[in-house]
Design an enzyme around this catalytic site. Structure first.
Site, PDB file in Angstrom:
ATOM      1  CB  VAL A   1      38.614 127.759  93.312  1.00  0.00           C
ATOM      2  CG1 VAL A   1      37.325 127.159  92.752  1.00  0.00           C
ATOM      3  CG2 VAL A   1      38.816 127.519  94.843  1.00  0.00           C
TER       4      VAL A   1
ATOM      5  CB  CYS B   1      29.837 143.776  90.876  1.00  0.00           C
ATOM      6  SG  CYS B   1      28.287 144.548  91.494  1.00  0.00           S
TER       7      CYS B   1
ATOM      8  CG  HIS C   1      33.519 123.722  90.858  1.00  0.00           C
ATOM      9  ND1 HIS C   1      34.353 122.704  91.573  1.00  0.00           N
ATOM     10  CD2 HIS C   1      32.534 123.445  90.162  1.00  0.00           C
ATOM     11  CE1 HIS C   1      33.248 121.713  91.067  1.00  0.00           C
ATOM     12  NE2 HIS C   1      32.203 122.019  90.409  1.00  0.00           N
TER      13      HIS C   1
ATOM     14  CD  GLN D   1      35.744 117.812  90.368  1.00  0.00           C
ATOM     15  OE1 GLN D   1      34.728 117.528  90.721  1.00  0.00           O
ATOM     16  NE2 GLN D   1      36.768 116.905  90.376  1.00  0.00           N
TER      17      GLN D   1
ATOM     18  CB  SER E   1      36.163 111.206  96.051  1.00  0.00           C
ATOM     19  OG  SER E   1      35.449 112.468  96.362  1.00  0.00           O
TER      20      SER E   1
ATOM     21  CB  CYS F   1      30.431 146.866  93.163  1.00  0.00           C
ATOM     22  SG  CYS F   1      30.840 147.240  91.442  1.00  0.00           S
TER      23      CYS F   1
ATOM     24  CB  CYS G   1      27.053 149.398  90.530  1.00  0.00           C
ATOM     25  SG  CYS G   1      26.889 147.748  91.157  1.00  0.00           S
TER      26      CYS G   1
END
Length: 291
Positions: A124, A148, A140, A122, A241, A199, A202
């Site tokens: 990152v 983008c 996640h 979970q 948890s 970005c 674009c």
């Protein structure tokens, strides 16, 4: 490279050393598992110096009334994006330098031995990737990637840091405190003049490749993880948890399949009433004792 230094316990709740009986019970659980499904949470990374949200006394919610950015707010508000990226820009050098701890390395070794069938994190923070885990899903997403929202173009977060620096050559801010997920706390005054790049392909909005609070994990990814769980014969939850449903749903599925479930986490979890085994120890202290 992996740090061999002592664990950073700043954000780890106090707990007793592993009880020999607990070690024996977890050893028995792992030895009986042939295709182990492992789910990790923020509690596996706190020993690498990364704070979590919910740990008693030391988590973000215990230390401050600040809350993480919400998905809808990030999408609709340019000022919210400015605030997020300014904080992330300041925190990135430290956050990206964190290294795996013993718990990450043990899970990598279990994979190499064929014991660990699939790992779902979970987190990152990319620490499992840095440790060398490959049979893995980042539920996640990961802060080390950016995409983008308009055209889908992807770049590395380290590359975006260079864009930030080029746009803000004289901008400086001192962090008030560190937060989970790679950001720091800054005042509104500090972030007011921070420039956020668009970005390069674009001109669209750039977003970290993570599931913010209020957003949902893609159905494709959920199906894939359910398939890996269906191939497994037991489940180990380490450092979570399980308060967030996106992860909790897989524990419910494991219970439905009558798989044995072991939980290793400091403090209570949503699984305590139906787990086969609950251990209240540090991941980096207990997991290396299992052979």
């Amino acid at each position: 490279s992996v740090s061999r230094a002592s664990p950073n316990l700043t954000f780890v709740p106090a707990c007793l050393p592993p009880d020999p009986m607990e070690v024996e019970e977890l050893q028995h659980f792992v030895s009986n598992s042939k295709r182990l499904f492992v789910m990790t949470g923020a509690g596996i990374s706190t020993e690498s110096g990364i704070p979590d949200y919910r740990s008693e006394g030391v988590g973000l919610y215990a230390r401050t009334d600040r809350r993480p950015v919400q998905h809808a707010e990030f999408i609709r508000s340019a000022s919210a994006r400015q605030r997020y990226w300014a904080r992330n820009f300041v925190g990135w050098p430290q956050f990206s330098s964190h290294q795996p701890n013993k718990a990450h390395l043990v899970l990598r070794d279990w994979e190499k031995l064929g014991k660990l069938h699939w790992l779902v994190t979970q987190n990152v923070d990319a620490l499992h990737t840095k440790a060398g885990s490959q049979r893995m899903t980042e539920l996640h997403g990961c802060t080390h990637r950016v995409f983008c929202l308009a055209c889908g173009d992807r770049i590395l977060r380290s590359e975006l840091q260079e864009h930030f620096e080029a746009l803000n050559p004289t901008w400086k801010a001192e962090a008030l405190d560190v937060a989970p997920d790679g950001d720091v706390f800054l005042t509104d005054e500090q972030v007011r003049n921070f420039e956020v790049p668009a970005c390069r392909k674009c001109g669209g909005i750039l977003k970290p490749d993570v599931t913010f609070f209020g957003d949902t994990v893609s159905q494709e990814k959920v199906r894939f993880v359910h398939q890996r769980l269906a191939e497994s014969d037991s489940m180990l939850v380490a450092g979570s948890s399980m308060q967030v449903y996106s992860g909790y749903r897989f524990a419910l599925a494991a219970r439905e399949k009558k798989l044995p479930i072991a939980v290793l986490n400091i403090g209570p979890t949503r699984l305590d009433h139906f787990a086969s085994l609950k251990l209240n120890s540090r991941c980096g202290e207990l997991l290396p004792l299992i052979v």
